[in-house]
Design a protein around this motif. Structure first.
Motif, mmCIF file in Angstrom:
data_model
loop_
_atom_site.group_PDB
_atom_site.id
_atom_site.type_symbol
_atom_site.label_atom_id
_atom_site.label_comp_id
_atom_site.label_asym_id
_atom_site.label_seq_id
_atom_site.Cartn_x
_atom_site.Cartn_y
_atom_site.Cartn_z
ATOM 1 N N THR A 55 24.196 29.066 21.355
ATOM 2 C CA THR A 55 23.594 28.429 20.302
ATOM 3 C C THR A 55 22.108 29.057 19.927
ATOM 4 O OG1 THR A 55 24.232 26.983 21.445
ATOM 5 C CG2 THR A 55 22.289 26.047 19.996
ATOM 6 N N LYS A 57 18.926 29.814 18.771
ATOM 7 C CA LYS A 57 17.848 29.754 18.529
ATOM 8 C C LYS A 57 16.563 30.158 17.712
ATOM 9 C CE LYS A 57 18.657 26.034 22.595
ATOM 10 N NZ LYS A 57 18.432 24.895 22.078
ATOM 11 N N SER A 58 15.649 29.624 17.610
ATOM 12 C CA SER A 58 14.315 30.675 17.584
ATOM 13 C C SER A 58 13.545 31.881 18.753
ATOM 14 C CB SER A 58 13.229 29.903 16.528
ATOM 15 O OG SER A 58 12.686 29.133 17.655
ATOM 16 N N TYR A 59 12.943 32.534 18.767
ATOM 17 C CA TYR A 59 12.144 33.371 19.736
ATOM 18 C C TYR A 59 11.775 32.343 20.679
ATOM 19 C CZ TYR A 59 9.365 36.102 23.336
ATOM 20 O OH TYR A 59 8.781 36.227 24.034
ATOM 21 N N VAL A 60 11.233 31.547 20.339
ATOM 22 C CA VAL A 60 9.711 30.713 21.217
ATOM 23 C C VAL A 60 10.843 29.785 21.355
ATOM 24 C CG1 VAL A 60 8.657 29.049 21.396
ATOM 25 C CG2 VAL A 60 7.571 30.592 19.573
ATOM 26 N N ASP A 61 12.099 29.011 20.585
ATOM 27 C CA ASP A 61 13.067 27.747 21.670
ATOM 28 C C ASP A 61 13.965 28.720 22.606
ATOM 29 O OD1 ASP A 61 12.013 25.859 20.318
ATOM 30 O OD2 ASP A 61 13.232 25.825 18.728
ATOM 31 N N ALA A 62 13.861 29.819 22.422
ATOM 32 C CA ALA A 62 15.093 30.597 23.260
ATOM 33 C C ALA A 62 14.197 30.956 24.412
ATOM 34 C CB ALA A 62 16.111 32.036 22.757
ATOM 35 N N LYS A 63 13.547 31.821 24.117
ATOM 36 C CA LYS A 63 12.036 31.961 25.728
ATOM 37 C C LYS A 63 11.831 29.953 26.935
ATOM 38 C CE LYS A 63 7.577 33.240 26.543
ATOM 39 N NZ LYS A 63 6.951 31.995 27.019
ATOM 40 N N GLN A 64 11.594 29.045 25.774
ATOM 41 C CA GLN A 64 11.192 28.169 26.918
ATOM 42 C C GLN A 64 12.664 27.941 26.918
ATOM 43 O OE1 GLN A 64 8.935 26.786 26.836
ATOM 44 N NE2 GLN A 64 9.614 25.299 28.430
ATOM 45 N N TYR A 65 14.043 27.682 26.168
ATOM 46 C CA TYR A 65 15.394 28.044 27.396
ATOM 47 C C TYR A 65 14.920 28.138 28.781
ATOM 48 C CZ TYR A 65 20.495 27.084 27.569
ATOM 49 O OH TYR A 65 21.683 26.619 28.265
ATOM 50 N N ASP A 68 13.081 27.458 31.129
ATOM 51 C CA ASP A 68 13.088 25.722 31.788
ATOM 52 C C ASP A 68 14.889 25.807 32.833
ATOM 53 O OD1 ASP A 68 11.888 24.147 30.161
ATOM 54 O OD2 ASP A 68 13.309 23.836 28.751
ATOM 55 N N LYS A 158 16.693 32.445 13.691
ATOM 56 C CA LYS A 158 17.744 31.724 15.151
ATOM 57 C C LYS A 158 18.471 32.693 15.065
ATOM 58 C CE LYS A 158 17.212 26.735 14.336
ATOM 59 N NZ LYS A 158 17.245 25.167 14.488
#
Ligand SMILES: [Ca+2]
Length: 171
Positions: A55, A57-65, A68, A158
């Protein structure tokens, strides 16, 4: 050649198993590991526990994924680790790289992994070329490419990405 397992602990057993090959020369077994059980893929050459997330994602969202899941965006601090990750991701083109943990967000031109260690000793192509054309949207996020290098991309773009869990490495 006959191999003997003389060890008396798990480490020796794993090392013994690692010597076994089938008639084609391929590894004759697949070691069950906590890494596999968690849905990650164990790179048997480096011991690195990686997961490719398809999937985008942007860097910030990928990092968060990754965080998590108890991990981080992958740290590929050697050519061996880069090649291992390429093999696991089955990257087939250099069109779009896979986001990894290298960034210069904190300080332009100073590339670090997420643990703060410098990105060095591997083939990189950090040219921030986008910044010249689009001021304010510099290329600060690293992506792994099939050509065994890490290049810089704009962080809002993304992309698929690679997480790693060092806590699940087998040894
Ligand atoms: Ca940059």
């Amino acid at each position: 050649m006959v191999q003997y397992c003389s060890g008396d602990n798990d480490t020796d057993v794993v090392r013994f198993l690692d010597t076994l090959t089938d008639r084609t020369g391929a590894k004759a077994y697949r070691l069950a590991s906590k890494c596999d059980s968690a849905g990650y893929t164990l790179n048997r050459m480096t011991g690195q526990c990686l997961k490719v997330v398809l999937t985008t994602k942007s860097y910030v969202d990928a990092k968060q994924y990754c965080e998590d899941e108890g991990g981080v965006l992958a740290k590929l601090e050697s050519t061996e680790r880069m090649i291992g990750a390429i093999n696991i991701t089955l990257i087939y083109s250099d069109k779009n790289g896979y986001l990894v943990g290298a960034t210069d967000i904190a300080s332009e031109g100073v590339w670090t992994w997420q643990d703060g260690t410098p990105v060095e000793g591997i083939d990189v192509l950090f040219n921030n070329y986008d910044a010249k054309y689009e001021p304010g949207r510099p290329a600060d996020c690293g992506s792994l490419y099939k050509s065994v290098r890490i290049g810089d991309n704009r962080c809002f773009e993304k992309r698929q990405f690679i997480c790693e869990r060092r806590d699940l490495e087998p040894l």
